[in-house]
Design an enzyme around this catalytic site. Sequence first.
Site, PDB file in Angstrom:
ATOM      1  N   HIS A 231      -1.104   5.675   3.791  1.00 30.61           N
ATOM      2  CA  HIS A 231      -0.330   4.665   4.521  1.00 30.61           C
ATOM      3  C   HIS A 231       0.769   4.163   3.584  1.00 30.61           C
ATOM      4  O   HIS A 231       0.450   3.607   2.515  1.00 30.61           O
ATOM      5  CB  HIS A 231      -1.235   3.508   4.941  1.00 30.61           C
ATOM      6  CG  HIS A 231      -2.407   3.953   5.774  1.00 30.61           C
ATOM      7  ND1 HIS A 231      -2.389   3.911   7.148  1.00 30.61           N
ATOM      8  CD2 HIS A 231      -3.603   4.488   5.427  1.00 30.61           C
ATOM      9  CE1 HIS A 231      -3.541   4.375   7.610  1.00 30.61           C
ATOM     10  NE2 HIS A 231      -4.297   4.742   6.587  1.00 30.61           N
TER      11      HIS A 231
ATOM     12  N   GLU B  71     -14.720   6.392  10.197  1.00 35.48           N
ATOM     13  CA  GLU B  71     -14.641   5.695   8.903  1.00 35.48           C
ATOM     14  C   GLU B  71     -15.750   4.645   8.941  1.00 35.48           C
ATOM     15  O   GLU B  71     -16.768   4.779   8.274  1.00 35.48           O
ATOM     16  CB  GLU B  71     -13.258   5.050   8.733  1.00 35.48           C
ATOM     17  CG  GLU B  71     -13.096   4.262   7.432  1.00 35.48           C
ATOM     18  CD  GLU B  71     -11.749   3.522   7.335  1.00 35.48           C
ATOM     19  OE1 GLU B  71     -11.063   3.358   8.367  1.00 35.48           O
ATOM     20  OE2 GLU B  71     -11.395   3.094   6.212  1.00 35.48           O
TER      21      GLU B  71
ATOM     22  N   ASP C  51      -5.303   7.108   0.792  1.00 43.23           N
ATOM     23  CA  ASP C  51      -5.338   6.072   1.829  1.00 43.23           C
ATOM     24  C   ASP C  51      -4.357   4.925   1.531  1.00 43.23           C
ATOM     25  O   ASP C  51      -3.247   4.924   2.064  1.00 43.23           O
ATOM     26  CB  ASP C  51      -6.775   5.543   1.998  1.00 43.23           C
ATOM     27  CG  ASP C  51      -7.051   4.989   3.377  1.00 43.23           C
ATOM     28  OD1 ASP C  51      -6.183   5.077   4.258  1.00 43.23           O
ATOM     29  OD2 ASP C  51      -8.169   4.456   3.593  1.00 43.23           O
TER      30      ASP C  51
ATOM     31  N   HIS D 154      -7.553   8.210  12.890  1.00 45.08           N
ATOM     32  CA  HIS D 154      -8.675   7.726  12.092  1.00 45.08           C
ATOM     33  C   HIS D 154      -9.903   7.685  13.005  1.00 45.08           C
ATOM     34  O   HIS D 154      -9.840   7.117  14.104  1.00 45.08           O
ATOM     35  CB  HIS D 154      -8.419   6.304  11.595  1.00 45.08           C
ATOM     36  CG  HIS D 154      -7.457   6.206  10.444  1.00 45.08           C
ATOM     37  ND1 HIS D 154      -6.216   6.747  10.455  1.00 45.08           N
ATOM     38  CD2 HIS D 154      -7.593   5.591   9.231  1.00 45.08           C
ATOM     39  CE1 HIS D 154      -5.606   6.481   9.305  1.00 45.08           C
ATOM     40  NE2 HIS D 154      -6.423   5.777   8.544  1.00 45.08           N
TER      41      HIS D 154
END
EC number: 3.5.4.2
Length: 316
Positions: free
Chosen positions: A16, A197, A275, A194
């Site tokens: 990100h 997670e 990430d 995503h």
Amino acid sequence: MYDWLNALPKAELHLHLEGTLEPELLFALAERNQVALPWADVDSLRKAYAFNNLQEFLDLYYAGADVLRSEQDFYDLTWAYLLKCKEQNVIHVEPFFDPQTHTDRGIPFEVVLRGIHQALVDGEKQLGIRHGLILSFLRHLSEEAAFNTFEQALPFRDAFIAVGLDSSEVGHPPRKFQRVFERARAEGFLAVAHAGEEGPPEYIWEALDLLKVQRIDHGVRASEDERLMQRIIDEQIPLTVCPLSNTKLRVFKHMREHNILDMLERGVKVTVNSDDPAYFGGYVNENFQALREHLGMSEAQAKRLAQNSLDARLVK
Ligand SMILES: Nc1ncnc2[nH]cnc12
Ligand SMILES: [Zn+2]
């Protein structure tokens, strides 16, 4: 340390851009833009980087992003990340950006997109790093908001290759975004999401069957569902795993408990990614190092993980 590891050519597929905002740059941008911060200095901000779960992290991550205001800010953020990639021999990047984090604060979509895109173009020319940008929808917001964001993005369609789905997972299943993903795919975009997670394996099934994604971001909870594991192996669906993130957000209590190498040995196409490196203690190479130190990753395994990242690119 581990020069051979750092030297491996790699792609980063789960990153990100807002999560690369190092405290030093955050403070510099706050000063440039005259934004008042709730932290006294860089050290006290770093001390706030202790999280019990995804939501605690996201609250801080969205607060930090408030210093990003101008096209130049987004350029500087992206450029700093690309310099880090160069240092770590990351030769290809497919980063996410979260437009709604910025448009909801009144920053025009094109300011965000132009700054990021220009840095990626310069990174290709000056650093030789290839890229494919992914526009990610915030799943805690509505389907309608995602549709609006997509419409704002369409005039810039050449600047991104895929749509993604991130933010608070539990309670916001992929099926909530089935129609907007359908629309994006009809416009020729690829898809990732995503899933798995913090959320259950069912969310991974939905991402595959309803959103028709090319990759699963995280996906570590797939190991709880044997039928899903078999599908992921049979279809060679890449998982973009983020080991340091998973331990910082307590998906696994300790790196020793992480399942990435077990998955690799079972034939899952797992990759190593950072990430939100500014928040989780390291970029791609620090993630590889953690696997070496705590899970005894061999040189052969590291090479397979790096090769998987190159194989799993959306842009070849
Ligand atoms: N690890 C993560 N999970 C979900 N949304 C995110 N946004 C930034 N990092 C994220
Ligand atoms: Zn992520």
